[in-house]
Enzyme design. Structure first.
Site, PDB file in Angstrom:
ATOM      1  CB  ALA A  80      40.777  96.179  48.567  1.00 14.38           C
ATOM      2  CG  ASN A 124      49.381  95.381  46.774  1.00 13.03           C
ATOM      3  OD1 ASN A 124      50.376  95.146  46.118  1.00 13.03           O
ATOM      4  ND2 ASN A 124      49.265  95.067  48.049  1.00 13.03           N
ATOM      5  CG  HIS A 160      41.085 102.620  48.448  1.00 17.39           C
ATOM      6  ND1 HIS A 160      42.355 102.854  48.905  1.00 17.39           N
ATOM      7  CD2 HIS A 160      40.809 101.340  48.801  1.00 17.39           C
ATOM      8  CE1 HIS A 160      42.834 101.770  49.475  1.00 17.39           C
ATOM      9  NE2 HIS A 160      41.905 100.834  49.431  1.00 17.39           N
TER      10      HIS A 160
HETATM   11  N1  NDP Z   1      45.325  94.459  45.770  1.00 13.21           N
HETATM   12  C1  NDP Z   1      44.675  94.433  46.901  1.00 13.21           C
HETATM   13  O1  NDP Z   1      43.547  94.899  46.984  1.00 13.21           O
HETATM   14  C2  NDP Z   1      45.293  93.828  48.108  1.00 13.21           C
HETATM   15  C3  NDP Z   1      46.463  93.108  48.028  1.00 13.21           C
HETATM   16  N2  NDP Z   1      47.008  92.498  49.134  1.00 13.21           N
HETATM   17  C4  NDP Z   1      48.238  91.735  48.992  1.00 13.21           C
HETATM   18  O2  NDP Z   1      47.909  90.347  49.103  1.00 13.21           O
HETATM   19  C5  NDP Z   1      48.977  89.619  49.683  1.00 13.21           C
HETATM   20  C6  NDP Z   1      48.471  88.722  50.812  1.00 13.21           C
HETATM   21  O3  NDP Z   1      47.802  89.490  51.792  1.00 13.21           O
HETATM   22  P1  NDP Z   1      47.293  88.806  53.149  1.00 13.21           P
HETATM   23  O4  NDP Z   1      46.643  87.504  52.868  1.00 13.21           O
HETATM   24  O5  NDP Z   1      46.540  89.832  53.885  1.00 13.21           O
HETATM   25  O6  NDP Z   1      48.699  88.551  53.882  1.00 13.21           O
HETATM   26  P2  NDP Z   1      49.019  87.540  55.087  1.00 13.21           P
HETATM   27  O7  NDP Z   1      50.274  88.022  55.703  1.00 13.21           O
HETATM   28  O8  NDP Z   1      47.835  87.339  55.949  1.00 13.21           O
HETATM   29  O9  NDP Z   1      49.297  86.155  54.331  1.00 13.21           O
HETATM   30  C7  NDP Z   1      50.421  85.932  53.554  1.00 13.21           C
HETATM   31  C8  NDP Z   1      50.816  84.462  53.727  1.00 13.21           C
HETATM   32  O10 NDP Z   1      51.895  84.143  52.842  1.00 13.21           O
HETATM   33  C9  NDP Z   1      52.781  83.288  53.547  1.00 13.21           C
HETATM   34  N3  NDP Z   1      54.107  83.323  52.929  1.00 13.21           N
HETATM   35  C10 NDP Z   1      55.222  84.009  53.315  1.00 13.21           C
HETATM   36  N4  NDP Z   1      56.228  83.775  52.453  1.00 13.21           N
HETATM   37  C11 NDP Z   1      55.758  82.908  51.518  1.00 13.21           C
HETATM   38  C12 NDP Z   1      56.327  82.268  50.388  1.00 13.21           C
HETATM   39  N5  NDP Z   1      57.593  82.488  50.024  1.00 13.21           N
HETATM   40  N6  NDP Z   1      55.556  81.418  49.659  1.00 13.21           N
HETATM   41  C13 NDP Z   1      54.274  81.192  49.996  1.00 13.21           C
HETATM   42  N7  NDP Z   1      53.680  81.769  51.076  1.00 13.21           N
HETATM   43  C14 NDP Z   1      54.414  82.612  51.816  1.00 13.21           C
HETATM   44  C15 NDP Z   1      52.759  83.792  54.963  1.00 13.21           C
HETATM   45  O11 NDP Z   1      53.159  82.756  55.828  1.00 13.21           O
HETATM   46  P3  NDP Z   1      53.954  83.071  57.206  1.00 13.21           P
HETATM   47  O12 NDP Z   1      53.070  83.988  57.996  1.00 13.21           O
HETATM   48  O13 NDP Z   1      54.129  81.725  57.803  1.00 13.21           O
HETATM   49  O14 NDP Z   1      55.244  83.729  56.778  1.00 13.21           O
HETATM   50  C16 NDP Z   1      51.281  84.145  55.146  1.00 13.21           C
HETATM   51  O15 NDP Z   1      50.544  83.036  55.620  1.00 13.21           O
HETATM   52  C17 NDP Z   1      50.001  90.675  50.107  1.00 13.21           C
HETATM   53  O16 NDP Z   1      51.011  90.755  49.114  1.00 13.21           O
HETATM   54  C18 NDP Z   1      49.234  91.957  50.130  1.00 13.21           C
HETATM   55  O17 NDP Z   1      50.049  93.056  49.870  1.00 13.21           O
HETATM   56  C19 NDP Z   1      46.371  92.575  50.347  1.00 13.21           C
HETATM   57  C20 NDP Z   1      45.207  93.282  50.466  1.00 13.21           C
HETATM   58  C21 NDP Z   1      44.598  94.003  49.382  1.00 13.21           C
HETATM   59  O1  OAA Z   2      42.418  96.726  51.610  1.00  8.83           O
HETATM   60  C1  OAA Z   2      42.705  97.773  50.993  1.00  8.83           C
HETATM   61  O2  OAA Z   2      42.094  98.837  51.191  1.00  8.83           O
HETATM   62  C2  OAA Z   2      43.762  97.814  49.955  1.00  8.83           C
HETATM   63  C3  OAA Z   2      45.015  97.195  50.286  1.00  8.83           C
HETATM   64  O3  OAA Z   2      45.269  96.769  51.374  1.00  8.83           O
HETATM   65  C4  OAA Z   2      46.016  97.121  49.230  1.00  8.83           C
HETATM   66  O4  OAA Z   2      45.821  97.726  48.179  1.00  8.83           O
HETATM   67  O5  OAA Z   2      47.025  96.423  49.437  1.00  8.83           O
END
Ligand code: NDP
Ligand code: OAA
EC number: 1.4.1.21
Length: 267
Positions: free
Chosen positions: A120, A188, A218
């Protein structure tokens, strides 16, 4: 044809799956892994061509490339399984990658690869180019609506009450490393910025909860011996998980396109 496995079939994983399904590039969805398998199987039924919900080991066996869109806590297991098989991991878990100093050596030793997608954020290309020279400073100010921060570990753990605020409240100031550890699901991008530029310890970060905002924003200021630049992004939160901006999943899809496209645009 590259077979793509998605680890974590949540907010990001489901969007990535839909894009792969509709892509005319040589990408095929092979399987997904999940936290709650029953929930993932119900979500899988929405796809036109459902694939199996499997465990991490089988996901790696069935795929050439693993997309990690699971929670931060699951990153290391997913990454190690992928790299041990000499395969490629595409992730946006910058906070988790930052906390694994041995990642590059581990990947190299096993013939695997980690791609940290921009997520993001914006301008990682310019920050990386500036880092080839000398960067003087990198500062990032994150402002998010209350609903995007209210469940953050740091906020809950420290009993910070955001429900009643009527003006912006600074809830963190420090290094990108400290911020990404305190808010692993919210900045992140700060970890990614740190890893791309002067390092997470030198990158300065502020996080604000702003009741007037509807978008995750951001703002980044970089000063270097090749350029000074300012970057700003206003991310539309997803309905499912307001801390996650919509553009994050699309960044992963763009990174997957880079793996199979004959022309690559950008660093
Ligand atoms: N760099 C960036 O810009 C961003 C990074 N992120 C990161 O991306 C990741 C995902 O975000 P998001 O999709 O919003 O999160 P969500 O919580 O919507 O989805 C995560 C999924 O992973 C599942 N899960 C839990 N444990 C495990 C496992 N051991 N193996 C496989 N799947 C598992 C969960 O299932 P259940 O609910 O059944 O436990 C859930 O469905 C996060 O780590 C977040 O921090 C997010 C946004 C921005
Ligand atoms: O969506 C955003 O602004 C960024 C975010 O969540 C992340 O870095 O994990």
């Amino acid at each position: 044809m590259k077979r793509i496995g998605i680890a974590g079939f949540g907010t990001i994983g489901r969007v990535v799956a839909r894009h792969i399904e509709n892509s005319d590039l040589p990408l095929a969805l092979a399987a997904v892994s999940a936290g709650d398998r029953t929930r993932a199987e119900a979500a899988m039924a929405q796809l036109a061509r459902p694939v199996p919900v499997v465990d991490t080991a089988e996901l790696v066996a069935l795929s050439d490339v693993i997309v990690d869109s699971a929670p931060t806590a699951a990153f290391r297991d997913i990454a190690e399984a992928t790299l041990c098989a000499g395969k490629t991991l595409v992730t946006v878990s910058g906070a988790a990658l930052m906390q694994w100093p041995g990642a590059a050596g581990f990947a190299r030793d096993h013939g695997g690869r980690i791609i940290l997608a921009t997520g993001a954020l914006l301008g990682i290309d310019a920050v990386r180019a500036a880092a080839i020279g000398s960067i003087h400073s990198v500062t990032m100010v994150t402002r998010k609506p209350v609903k995007s921060l209210i469940k953050a570990d740091h906020v809950v753990r420290n009993g910070i009450d955001l429900t009643e605020i009527d003006e912006p409240l600074k809830i963190f100031e420090g290094s990108a490393r400290e911020g990404a550890i305190a808010f692993p699901a919210n900045v992140n991008v700060a970890a990614a910025l740190g890893l791309a530029g002067t390092g997470p310890d030198q990158t300065r970060l502020e996080i604000w909860a702003d009741p007037a905002l509807t978008r995750n924003t951001h703002r980044i200021i970089v000063d270097s011996d090749s350029a000074r630049f300012e970057l700003a992004i206003e991310n539309i939160p997803t309905d499912e998980n307001p801390g996650t901006g919509r553009i994050t999943a699309q960044s992963i899809v763009a990174a997957l396109h880079d793996l199979v496209s004959p022309i690559r645009i950008g660093t």
